[in-house]
Each structure stands twice: as C-alpha cells, then as structure tokens.
Design an enzyme around this catalytic site. Structure first.
Site, PDB file in Angstrom:
ATOM      1  N   HIS A 167      40.208 -54.315  -8.686  1.00 38.16           N
ATOM      2  CA  HIS A 167      39.803 -54.953  -7.424  1.00 38.16           C
ATOM      3  C   HIS A 167      38.770 -56.058  -7.684  1.00 38.16           C
ATOM      4  O   HIS A 167      38.828 -57.124  -7.082  1.00 38.16           O
ATOM      5  CB  HIS A 167      39.153 -53.922  -6.478  1.00 38.16           C
ATOM      6  CG  HIS A 167      40.082 -52.886  -5.927  1.00 38.16           C
ATOM      7  ND1 HIS A 167      39.869 -51.543  -6.079  1.00 38.16           N
ATOM      8  CD2 HIS A 167      41.233 -52.999  -5.204  1.00 38.16           C
ATOM      9  CE1 HIS A 167      40.826 -50.854  -5.462  1.00 38.16           C
ATOM     10  NE2 HIS A 167      41.673 -51.717  -4.934  1.00 38.16           N
ATOM     11  N   LYS A 188      43.738 -44.147   4.780  1.00 37.72           N
ATOM     12  CA  LYS A 188      44.295 -43.028   4.001  1.00 37.72           C
ATOM     13  C   LYS A 188      43.329 -41.859   4.154  1.00 37.72           C
ATOM     14  O   LYS A 188      42.174 -42.067   4.516  1.00 37.72           O
ATOM     15  CB  LYS A 188      44.322 -43.390   2.513  1.00 37.72           C
ATOM     16  CG  LYS A 188      45.372 -44.387   2.091  1.00 37.72           C
ATOM     17  CD  LYS A 188      45.234 -44.626   0.599  1.00 37.72           C
ATOM     18  CE  LYS A 188      46.118 -45.753   0.124  1.00 37.72           C
ATOM     19  NZ  LYS A 188      45.801 -46.146  -1.256  1.00 37.72           N
ATOM     20  N   ARG A 237      50.105 -55.259  -8.825  1.00 39.99           N
ATOM     21  CA  ARG A 237      50.095 -54.787 -10.219  1.00 39.99           C
ATOM     22  C   ARG A 237      51.483 -54.621 -10.789  1.00 39.99           C
ATOM     23  O   ARG A 237      51.650 -54.558 -11.995  1.00 39.99           O
ATOM     24  CB  ARG A 237      49.372 -53.437 -10.299  1.00 39.99           C
ATOM     25  CG  ARG A 237      47.900 -53.491  -9.957  1.00 39.99           C
ATOM     26  CD  ARG A 237      47.364 -52.116  -9.687  1.00 39.99           C
ATOM     27  NE  ARG A 237      48.046 -51.540  -8.524  1.00 39.99           N
ATOM     28  CZ  ARG A 237      47.988 -50.284  -8.159  1.00 39.99           C
ATOM     29  NH1 ARG A 237      47.276 -49.439  -8.861  1.00 39.99           N
ATOM     30  NH2 ARG A 237      48.641 -49.859  -7.093  1.00 39.99           N
ATOM     31  N   SER A 281      43.039 -46.201  -7.850  1.00 37.39           N
ATOM     32  CA  SER A 281      41.917 -45.385  -7.370  1.00 37.39           C
ATOM     33  C   SER A 281      42.216 -43.901  -7.552  1.00 37.39           C
ATOM     34  O   SER A 281      41.333 -43.118  -7.922  1.00 37.39           O
ATOM     35  CB  SER A 281      41.625 -45.698  -5.906  1.00 37.39           C
ATOM     36  OG  SER A 281      41.315 -47.065  -5.769  1.00 37.39           O
TER      37      SER A 281
HETATM   38  N1  COA Z   1      43.748 -53.345  -9.635  1.00 37.12           N
HETATM   39  C1  COA Z   1      43.653 -52.018  -9.619  1.00 37.12           C
HETATM   40  N2  COA Z   1      44.050 -51.245  -8.621  1.00 37.12           N
HETATM   41  C2  COA Z   1      44.547 -51.826  -7.567  1.00 37.12           C
HETATM   42  C3  COA Z   1      44.657 -53.206  -7.500  1.00 37.12           C
HETATM   43  C4  COA Z   1      44.240 -53.980  -8.575  1.00 37.12           C
HETATM   44  N3  COA Z   1      44.327 -55.311  -8.598  1.00 37.12           N
HETATM   45  N4  COA Z   1      45.210 -53.495  -6.361  1.00 37.12           N
HETATM   46  C5  COA Z   1      45.433 -52.354  -5.756  1.00 37.12           C
HETATM   47  N5  COA Z   1      45.044 -51.338  -6.481  1.00 37.12           N
HETATM   48  C6  COA Z   1      45.255 -49.921  -6.182  1.00 37.12           C
HETATM   49  C7  COA Z   1      44.130 -49.170  -5.616  1.00 37.12           C
HETATM   50  O1  COA Z   1      43.349 -48.607  -6.615  1.00 37.12           O
HETATM   51  C8  COA Z   1      44.850 -48.129  -4.762  1.00 37.12           C
HETATM   52  O2  COA Z   1      45.253 -47.045  -5.558  1.00 37.12           O
HETATM   53  P1  COA Z   1      45.690 -45.615  -4.915  1.00 37.12           P
HETATM   54  O3  COA Z   1      47.000 -45.826  -4.241  1.00 37.12           O
HETATM   55  O4  COA Z   1      45.777 -44.744  -6.096  1.00 37.12           O
HETATM   56  O5  COA Z   1      44.608 -45.220  -3.956  1.00 37.12           O
HETATM   57  C9  COA Z   1      46.068 -48.875  -4.298  1.00 37.12           C
HETATM   58  O6  COA Z   1      46.284 -49.891  -5.250  1.00 37.12           O
HETATM   59  C10 COA Z   1      45.907 -49.563  -2.994  1.00 37.12           C
HETATM   60  O7  COA Z   1      44.558 -49.570  -2.594  1.00 37.12           O
HETATM   61  P2  COA Z   1      43.771 -50.734  -1.961  1.00 37.12           P
HETATM   62  O8  COA Z   1      43.948 -52.007  -2.713  1.00 37.12           O
HETATM   63  O9  COA Z   1      42.363 -50.248  -1.815  1.00 37.12           O
HETATM   64  O10 COA Z   1      44.451 -50.982  -0.588  1.00 37.12           O
HETATM   65  P3  COA Z   1      45.260 -50.047   0.386  1.00 37.12           P
HETATM   66  O11 COA Z   1      46.711 -50.208   0.072  1.00 37.12           O
HETATM   67  O12 COA Z   1      44.724 -48.679   0.410  1.00 37.12           O
HETATM   68  O13 COA Z   1      44.876 -50.780   1.733  1.00 37.12           O
HETATM   69  C11 COA Z   1      45.235 -51.745   3.895  1.00 37.12           C
HETATM   70  C12 COA Z   1      45.808 -50.992   2.700  1.00 37.12           C
HETATM   71  C13 COA Z   1      43.862 -51.280   4.286  1.00 37.12           C
HETATM   72  C14 COA Z   1      45.201 -53.227   3.587  1.00 37.12           C
HETATM   73  C15 COA Z   1      46.274 -51.473   5.010  1.00 37.12           C
HETATM   74  O14 COA Z   1      46.469 -50.084   5.112  1.00 37.12           O
HETATM   75  C16 COA Z   1      45.811 -52.002   6.340  1.00 37.12           C
HETATM   76  O15 COA Z   1      45.887 -53.181   6.592  1.00 37.12           O
HETATM   77  N6  COA Z   1      45.360 -51.085   7.222  1.00 37.12           N
HETATM   78  C17 COA Z   1      44.930 -51.418   8.572  1.00 37.12           C
HETATM   79  C18 COA Z   1      45.999 -51.047   9.616  1.00 37.12           C
HETATM   80  C19 COA Z   1      47.074 -52.084   9.587  1.00 37.12           C
HETATM   81  O16 COA Z   1      46.891 -53.197  10.069  1.00 37.12           O
HETATM   82  N7  COA Z   1      48.247 -51.715   9.008  1.00 37.12           N
HETATM   83  C20 COA Z   1      49.325 -52.659   8.764  1.00 37.12           C
HETATM   84  C21 COA Z   1      50.200 -52.918   9.945  1.00 37.12           C
HETATM   85  S1  COA Z   1      50.999 -51.481  10.535  1.00 37.12           S
END
Ligand code: COA
Length: 163
Positions: A19, A42, A94, A132
């Site tokens: 990140h 989540k 990724r 994560s």
């Molecule tokens: N390097 C390392 N890890 C990464 C990464 C990177 N460059 N990019 C993503 N990740 C990993 C994270 O570690 C995490 O791992 P996990 O699945 O083991 O927990 C995963 O990828 C994704 O996490 P993160 O990047 O923190 O984002 P997320 O996918 O949890 O977040 C939101 C999603 C918050 C953007 C999305 O749910 C959202 O917009 N929510 C609001 C409600 C909404 O509008 N929804 C969409 C319309 S319905």
C-alpha cells in the site's frame, strides 16, 4: 487551475508496504491524495480508527506522504468522490485476480457515478505477494514482519498479535 485530488481507499487491515508503495507513486501523479480507511467494508481485525492511526504512523517518516490526509469513511465510495470533487480513485493491482475484482468494483462505481475514474497502479513485483490477511497470519504465529509492513504496524502486531 483546479487541484487534482485523488482518493486512495482501502481497508488497510493493516496497511502493508505494498500500500505504501502505491501511495508513494500516487502522490507524484496528483496534487493531493487523501487516504480513506473504510469502516465496515470487511469484518476487520482492527477498528477503522486504529487502522487509520497506523496508516498515519507509517507515513510520518516521509515528508511527502506525511502531508496526505487520512480519514475514516463509511458508506459508498462514490459519495466521497462527489463530496470531495475528486478526479480519481487509486487502486493497486497485484495480479489478474485483483484486476478481475477491481474491474467489477469500477463497473459498479461508474454505473452509480458516470464521471467516476479509477487509476490502477501495478504493484511492484517484489511486493505483489503481500496481503493484509497473510500479514495477520504471519503475526499470529510470531513470524518476522519486516519486509511486509511498515515498522509501526510490525510493532503493533508484535504487541498484540491476532488470535
Ligand atoms: N500491495 C499489497 N497488498 C495490497 C495491495 C498492494 N499494492 N493492494 C491491495 N492489497 C491487498 C490488501 O492487503 C488486502 O488484502 P486482504 O484481502 O488479505 O485483506 C486486499 O489487497 C485489499 O485491501 P485494500 O487495498 O485495503 O482494499 P479493500 O479491497 O479492502 O477495499 C474498498 C475495498 C474499501 C475500496 C471498497 O470495499 C469500497 O469502496 N467500499 C465502500 C462501499 C462501496 O462503495 N462499495 C462499492 C460499490 S458497491
């Protein structure tokens, strides 16, 4: 000229070096990047406020990153984009699996808000395996966290490992 504001949303549960790398590259592309920590996206390990505090502590050592505001948000991402007049949302990719998921997320968001733009940044190869949930698993078993997460996150996980 209008400021080019981007949002970098995520669960950051916890924030990883992957990140941080994405954010470092995003701040070079936009005038300002706001990190948005999702509350309730989540079933998280840490509450959103604590995740945000750890993002903040992880950015403190870097002058450019420390200038990024970090905020907790709840609800739809498109509402944050509209309210803040952001021109783009940053997401790291990724793998092909991430791309498929991100494609779906972008599709829904652009349906809700036609001007919605996503900027996908490919993960640095050396960081592309980090997630994560894997970080939490390593921490649960007392494994070394350097190379996976910033030092403040490693310290917090070592002090209170996930069960
Ligand atoms: N390097 C390392 N890890 C990464 C990464 C990177 N460059 N990019 C993503 N990740 C990993 C994270 O570690 C995490 O791992 P996990 O699945 O083991 O927990 C995963 O990828 C994704 O996490 P993160 O990047 O923190 O984002 P997320 O996918 O949890 O977040 C939101 C999603 C918050 C953007 C999305 O749910 C959202 O917009 N929510 C609001 C409600 C909404 O509008 N929804 C969409 C319309 S319905």
């Amino acid at each position: 000229m209008t400021e080019r504001l981007a949002l970098y949303p995520g669960s950051f549960d916890p924030v990883t070096l992957g990140h941080i790398d994405v954010l470092q590259r995003a701040v070079r592309l936009f005038d300002r990047v706001v990190v948005l920590v999702a509350a309730g996206a989540k079933a998280g390990f840490w509450p959103a406020e604590q995740r945000a505090r750890l993002v903040s502590a992880s950015l403190a050592a870097d002058r450019q990153l420390a200038a990024c505001p970090i905020e907790v948000f709840e609800g739809l991402l498109v509402h944050e984009v509209e309210r803040r007049r952001a021109c783009a949302v940053i997401r790291g990719i990724r793998s092909a699996g991430d791309y498929e998921q991100e494609w779906g997320l972008h599709g829904v968001n652009v349906t809700l808000l036609p001007q919605f733009e996503t900027v996908w940044l490919p993960a640095r190869a050396s960081l592309a395996a980090i997630s994560s949930s894997l970080v939490r698993e390593v921490a649960r078993h007392g494994g070394p966290l350097a190379g996976l997460v910033p030092a403040p996150v490693a310290a917090a996980l070592a002090a209170a490992p996930p069960r």
